[in-house]
Motif scaffolding. Structure first.
Motif, PDB file in Angstrom:
ATOM      1  N   THR A   1       0.768  -1.261  -0.061  1.00 24.68           N
ATOM      2  CA  THR A   1      -0.057  -0.047  -0.136  1.00 24.68           C
ATOM      3  C   THR A   1       0.731   1.672  -0.282  1.00 24.68           C
ATOM      4  O   THR A   1       0.319   2.289  -0.453  1.00 24.68           O
ATOM      5  CB  THR A   1      -1.047   0.234   1.538  1.00 24.68           C
ATOM      6  OG1 THR A   1      -0.341   0.047   2.744  1.00 24.68           O
ATOM      7  CG2 THR A   1      -1.671  -0.855   1.235  1.00 24.68           C
ATOM      8  N   THR A   2       2.446   1.339  -0.011  1.00 23.93           N
ATOM      9  CA  THR A   2       2.807   2.672  -0.150  1.00 23.93           C
ATOM     10  C   THR A   2       4.108   1.638  -0.820  1.00 23.93           C
ATOM     11  O   THR A   2       4.588   1.073  -1.466  1.00 23.93           O
ATOM     12  CB  THR A   2       3.699   2.309   0.957  1.00 23.93           C
ATOM     13  OG1 THR A   2       4.537   1.160   1.527  1.00 23.93           O
ATOM     14  CG2 THR A   2       2.621   3.150   2.406  1.00 23.93           C
ATOM     15  N   LEU A   3       4.744   2.796  -1.506  1.00 20.03           N
ATOM     16  CA  LEU A   3       6.172   2.209  -2.504  1.00 20.03           C
ATOM     17  C   LEU A   3       7.064   1.527  -2.263  1.00 20.03           C
ATOM     18  O   LEU A   3       7.685   2.161  -1.000  1.00 20.03           O
ATOM     19  CB  LEU A   3       5.887   4.008  -3.070  1.00 20.03           C
ATOM     20  CG  LEU A   3       5.279   4.441  -3.633  1.00 20.03           C
ATOM     21  CD1 LEU A   3       5.622   6.195  -3.766  1.00 20.03           C
ATOM     22  CD2 LEU A   3       5.084   3.631  -4.845  1.00 20.03           C
ATOM     23  N   VAL A   4       7.506   1.230  -2.846  1.00 20.27           N
ATOM     24  CA  VAL A   4       8.811   0.413  -2.257  1.00 20.27           C
ATOM     25  C   VAL A   4      10.115   1.638  -1.944  1.00 20.27           C
ATOM     26  O   VAL A   4      10.352   3.002  -2.557  1.00 20.27           O
ATOM     27  CB  VAL A   4       9.591  -0.654  -3.532  1.00 20.27           C
ATOM     28  CG1 VAL A   4       8.855  -2.029  -2.949  1.00 20.27           C
ATOM     29  CG2 VAL A   4      10.027   0.105  -4.717  1.00 20.27           C
ATOM     30  N   ASP A   5      10.989   1.222  -0.991  1.00 17.58           N
ATOM     31  CA  ASP A   5      12.102   2.172  -0.559  1.00 17.58           C
ATOM     32  C   ASP A   5      13.021   2.612  -1.644  1.00 17.58           C
ATOM     33  O   ASP A   5      14.476   1.637  -1.239  1.00 17.58           O
ATOM     34  CB  ASP A   5      12.394   1.625   0.897  1.00 17.58           C
ATOM     35  CG  ASP A   5      13.497   2.813   1.413  1.00 17.58           C
ATOM     36  OD1 ASP A   5      13.456   4.182   0.923  1.00 17.58           O
ATOM     37  OD2 ASP A   5      14.447   2.445   1.958  1.00 17.58           O
ATOM     38  N   LEU A   6      12.991   2.603  -2.865  1.00 15.46           N
ATOM     39  CA  LEU A   6      13.658   3.819  -3.701  1.00 15.46           C
ATOM     40  C   LEU A   6      13.643   4.339  -4.479  1.00 15.46           C
ATOM     41  O   LEU A   6      12.624   5.391  -3.913  1.00 15.46           O
ATOM     42  CB  LEU A   6      13.828   2.351  -5.011  1.00 15.46           C
ATOM     43  CG  LEU A   6      13.873   1.111  -4.853  1.00 15.46           C
ATOM     44  CD1 LEU A   6      13.624   0.260  -5.371  1.00 15.46           C
ATOM     45  CD2 LEU A   6      15.664   0.527  -4.272  1.00 15.46           C
TER      46      LEU A   6
END
Lengths: 124, 523, 448
Positions: C37-42
């Motif tokens: 539900t959130t963006l990947v950490d990139l």
């Protein structure tokens, strides 16, 4: 010569003097489409009923031809190697694949008769 | 009748086809001979310096006799290949809805980056101190791949998807061997791509098929029944080849692990979930990623690809050589088993000479940095949205075997809607060529009859999809309206019409041979 | 985002047509706990300027071959690639097309592959060639598997002077496929050490010519001996330009010829992508791996090309396929085809002669450096020197002198202590007399 018998894998067998001629049926040849290549076994090879005896290929498909009965290969049809189209033209005649020395005649009589095979194909 | 540009469409069935040209060429479509027929002895398309020394050290092995290569000047070579190129369809020229192939736009920035001399003009065996940037790039790409999949390790060297499958299964074989186990069977769903069973056989396994259920997914109970101490791995494509998400992934993973087997995922369809779902969260142990699909490196008419394999912690120690490590001296390459062992790694071997498809790594990383975390998630969303739009826009006139729910990145149809029309899936595909499209994937997956698998990808605009839908609906109408002639002879308007594949296979001609010298005239 | 054509308005309209409330609705088959539900950490998306900056920084940290006197080979060679090659392979119709499954709209790809197959058959002196493999090492592996299919035998003998990466690649795949691998001992100065290992259970002997150390040999006696045992001879060529000057393996009795085609048309690329060439005798064609293009005609009788003999391949034969390969090296084979078309008979022979000449000049000059000995008397464009010091340190010191001076044999064969002081040196038409002087000067300095 005995009557022609059939398998569910669409091979036919005809026995004459203890030697069975094996090919693929008209139905199989039509399903496969234009045959472009056949691979035949070596003469002298022993095959088991249901084992792989030959390979037949069209442009988009390759199928095994299974031995309908057990026995030793006594002859292969070199003519269809050079001219695979013969399998489509005369599947039940000049387009035969192999001849086997019959080991157990009961295996032949256990196969489908012409009428049984026609019924089987209708149900497919 | 007017077409969409408002130009009059010929009403009389395209009689321009009947015009015979003197040249045999047709406007922009040139008949082009082979280079061997064009060339002449004594011509050359490169100017190289003269030789300075005459003696050789070839030890008597100097080639005698000609090779038989044709001689051509540069303009002749350029024209030849430009003319050939114009006989090809390409994603740059139009929608390429080839299901399971992910034919998306290939950004030219990627090409520019891959050609920087610092990447293109470096040798794999230069001193490691002179290629620190290259190793850093591979590590950076590895970091993105691991983050996107939530997997702790990645083997970078496999050269394509099928090569990645091989790598993944060898890793699994090595892991079992290290446990003193010998397992012989790979379970593969019947809907699998042909490479899966071919790879399993190549790695020395036998293949057992798992049936699909009526929802187009793996039958989990049937799969569980087949698990046992002889099963090395389950190989599954997710999203699967029907364009559907395997919603029982966790249950499958648990069952597989409980049986001591590993869970291999074919990542060919990763484009549908990139940035949205991390395969590591689904219990996967190994998955190859086709950089030429999801990460836009060009397909190039059939390669080169790249197929890095992400690995779970259980499999990571067995990843193949080379390994890249970082220490005080910077990046270092571990190219030898003994060196790896000293670092507690147990590589199963080596997939290829050197370090993998660097040229593809640069392109893929350029693509990833361009998109970022936000853009990649948008890629998956738009890919899925586009496919569902196609599905929704066509399922009333075509037949979608699993059309009740949403699909992922590709929409699957079967040929039920063509029943009794005399028109086949192949005919529809060939008629699409006349309409200016590359056909969809046909007759795959095998689990539905006369399959048509349409993958639009996220790089198609709504306008492009609407045009395609209109063409498909028109063709369906023609097919149902008994207009067989436009299908069965199609394509009429391509550089070639249907080719005789039977003749090609019966008497294969696989190379040009010089024509026999002309017989002496009788007189 | 510049690559994504849908607008927010498009997305809303499309969701309406689909009958979905949101995009999340389309992902409802994903188990909830795995749906992000959130963006990947990139990092977030970046424009062209930023991407060029980031990647440019990494590229600048490498010493490119063109920047210094360069003598590195051992399986990949730096030759000149004409400008028109790179232009033509970037034409959209070649670059952005798929495998030619629809021959009516892929004649461009199919015809050049037919030309490629012909070129490869001519160069190697063989009857037929396929439409490419991934590279030389994987091609060699496929050749070994094919020899096992043809002969029905499981023992594979590898020359001691076969490129060590090829040995490892073959071993990795052949052993998991159930074959037994036997190898000879590396011997830079001696003859073949593996031929006596061939017995009547052997499927094939794999030899490289010129070999890993640069030696050039007549392999006819090896093929005769191999055939006498009923095995096949597989010849590996890692420098395909050698075939412009040297008798091809096909004329020395090879049954399968595998080559790395990178040298023609393709840059070094830090090891890939490259292009594997694979050629054999007509009688083995149905046992070949990889794609094949054949000539035929369309319904109007016009000549055209199609993928053929596909029943060997994975998409039809599945677990009984001759190989699992599908994607190969299409665009690299196009670069090869175009470059070789530009060269032609005359240019290719000249390219080969020049590469040989520059190698002879380099060998003559370097063997005059004190303590340096030429180990390989006959060679094409690569040779081995024996130095008075361990070469691993020498090449690092040479790099500090801005010379990339070859490959230490010990990098690829670290466990053979007799090779610690061996250096493998390559030259091509791009090697200048000034480069050779710089190398000799730097080597003299490093060794004293």
């Amino acid at each position: 010569m005995s009557e022609t018998r059939y398998t569910k894998d669409h091979e036919w067998v005809r026995v004459d003097g203890g030697v069975a001629t094996v090919g693929i049926t008209q139905y199989a040849a039509e399903q496969l489409g234009d045959v472009v290549f056949v691979e035949l076994p070596k003469v002298g090879k022993a095959v088991e009923k249901g084992g792989e005896a030959a390979v037949v290929e069209s442009v988009k498909a390759a199928s095994e031809v299974y031995a309908p009965i057990s026995g030793e290969i006594v002859e292969v049809n070199g003519a269809i190697e050079g001219e695979p189209a013969k399998v489509n033209a005369e599947p039940m005649g000049g387009g035969w694949f192999i001849k086997l020395k019959v080991k157990d005649a009961a295996e032949v009589s256990a196969l489908m008769t012409e009428a049984q095979y026609q019924d089987y194909v209708k149900g497919l | 009748m007017m077409n969409k540009q408002g130009r009059a469409t010929t009403g009389s069935g395209g009689h321009h086809m009947d015009i015979e040209t003197i040249s045999g060429d047709r406007g922009l479509d040139h008949e082009e001979p082979l280079i061997f027929e064009l060339g002449r002895a004594g011509k050359c398309g490169v100017d190289l310096p003269d030789l300075e020394i005459k003696h050789d050290r070839l030890g008597g092995l100097r080639r005698r006799g000609q090779i038989g290569l044709p001689g051509l000047s540069e303009p002749e070579v350029v024209r030849h290949f430009v003319r050939l190129s114009r006989k090809n369809y390409a994603i740059d020229a139009g929608l390429y809805p080839l299901g399971s192939c992910t034919m998306k736009h290939n950004p030219r920035l990627n090409e520019k980056m891959a050609r920087l001399p610092g990447f293109a003009d470096i040798h794999p065996l230069q001193p490691v101190s002179t290629v620190q940037g290259a190793l850093a790039l591979i590590e950076e790409l590895a970091f993105w791949l691991k983050t996107l999949t939530n997997m702790p390790a990645v083997a970078m060297s496999p050269k394509a998807g099928a090569h990645g499958e091989q790598c993944g299964l060898k890793t699994i074989k090595a892991a079992h061997k290290a446990r003193g186990e010998k397992r012989s069977v790979i379970l593969v769903p019947e809907s699998a791509h042909g490479t899966n069973p071919a790879t399993a056989a190549l790695v020395g396994y036998t293949v057992e098929e798992v049936p699909a259920n009526e929802r187009g997914r793996v039958d989990v109970e049937a799969l569980k029944a087949k698990l046992g101490p002889h099963v090395a791995a389950v190989m599954l494509t997710n999203p699967n080849t029907c364009g559907l998400f395997e919603n029982d992934m966790r249950a499958i993973a648990d069952a597989v692990h409980k049986a001591g087997a590993y869970f291999y995922c074919d990542g060919a369809n990763f484009n549908a979930i990139v940035g949205k779902v991390r395969p590591g969260d689904l219990g996967i142990d190994a998955m190859h990623i086709n950089l030429h699909k999801t990460f836009s490196t060009p397909h190039g008419g059939g390669g080169p690809g790249a197929g890095p394999v992400v690995l779970s912690a259980a499999l990571a120690p067995f990843a193949p050589l080379p390994l890249i490590v970082h220490d005080a001296g910077g990046f270092r390459l571990v190219e030898d088993k003994a060196d790896a062992k000293a670092r507690d790694a147990k590589p199963f071997g080596r997939m290829c000479a050197f370090h993998g498809q660097m040229g593809m790594f640069v392109r893929a990383l350029a693509y990833m940095i361009s998109h970022g975390a936000d853009g990649l998630a948008q890629v998956a969303e738009d890919a899925v949205l586009n496919a569902n739009y196609i599905l929704a826009s066509l399922k009333d006139v075509m037949s979608a075997p699993f059309g009740k729910g949403p699909c992922m990145h590709e929409a699957l149809f079967d040929d039920t809607f063509l029943k009794d029309t005399g028109v086949t899936t192949l005919d529809i595909a060939k008629a699409l060529i006349d309409e200016g499209y590359h056909p969809m994937t046909m007759y795959f997956p095998l689990v539905v009859h006369g399959a048509m698998l349409i993958e639009p990808t996220e790089t198609e605009s709504k306008r492009s999809l609407d045009e395609f839908v209109a063409v498909m609906r028109g063709l369906v109408e023609k097919a149902k309206g008994n207009d067989k002639s436009r299908f069965q002879g199609a394509p009429f308007l391509a550089p070639r019409r249907r080719l005789d594949e039977t003749a090609a296979a019966r008497k294969p001609i696989l190379r040009w041979t010089p024509p026999a010298p002309k017989a002496q005239a009788a007189e | 985002m510049r690559y994504l054509p849908l607008t927010e308005a498009d997305r809303r309209t499309m969701l309406g047509v689909i009958g979905a409330k949101s995009v999340d609705d389309l992902f409802r088959d994903v188990p909830q706990e795995a749906y992000l539900t959130t963006l990947v950490d990139l990092p977030m998306h970046a424009g062209e300027i930023e991407v060029e900056r980031q990647l440019g920084r990494l590229a600048a940290k490498n010493v490119s071959a063109g920047a210094v006197p360069f003598f590195v080979g051992a399986g990949a060679y730096r030759h000149h690639v004409p400008a028109s090659v790179d232009h033509l392979i970037q034409r959209s119709e070649f670059l952005t097309s798929y495998t030619p499954y629809q021959p009516e709209i892929a004649q461009g790809t199919l015809q050049y592959l037919f030309e490629f197959q012909t070129q490869v058959a001519l160069l190697t002196g063989m009857e037929v060639a396929n439409a490419s493999m991934y590279d030389g090492s994987t091609g060699a592996t496929e050749a070994v598997l094919m020899a096992a299919r043809v002969t029905g035998k499981k023992r594979v003998v590898l020359s001691g002077n076969l490129h060590p990466h090829y040995v490892e690649t073959i071993r990795t795949t052949a052993e998991t496929a159930g074959l037994e691998i036997v190898t000879g001992k590396p011997a830079p100065a001696a003859g073949e050490t593996a031929d006596h290992l061939v017995d009547d259970q052997t499927a094939c002997l794999v030899v490289q010519n010129p070999d890993f150390f640069g030696n050039l040999r007549d392999i006819t006696p090896l093929s005769d001996a191999t055939h006498a045992k009923g095995a096949l001879l597989i010849a590996v060529v890692t420098e395909v330009v050698s075939l412009g000057a040297v008798t091809p393996p096909g004329e020395m009795g090879a049954d399968i010829v595998v080559a790395e085609g990178q040298s023609v048309g393709n840059p070094l690329n830090f090891g890939g992508p490259y292009v594997g060439l694979f050629a054999t005798r007509q009688k083995f064609v149905r046992q070949m791996p990889g794609r094949l293009v054949g000539e035929t005609a369309d319904v109007d009788g016009r000549r055209g090309y199609v993928l053929t003999l596909s029943t060997r391949e994975q998409h039809i034969r599945r677990e009984k396929a001759t190989s699992n390969i599908c994607t190969n090296s299409g665009l690299c084979s196009l670069a090869f085809t175009i470059h070789l078309a530009l060269l032609g008979e005359e240019g290719f022979a000249r390219l080969a002669a020049l590469s040989h000449e520059r190698a002879v000049m380099t060998a003559d000059r370097l063997s005059k450096v004190k303590g340096v000995e030429l180990v390989t008397p006959t060679f094409f464009n690569e040779f081995t020197l024996k130095l008075p010091k361990p070469t691993a340190e020498v090449v690092e010191k040479l790099a500090k002198e801005h010379v990339l001076g070859g490959v230490p044999a010990s990098r690829l064969l670290p466990h053979d202590k007799s090779l610690t002081n061996h250096l493998i040196v390559a030259a091509t038409e791009l090697t200048t007399p000034q480069d050779i002087d710089a190398f000799a000067a730097a080597l003299t300095k490093v060794l004293t």
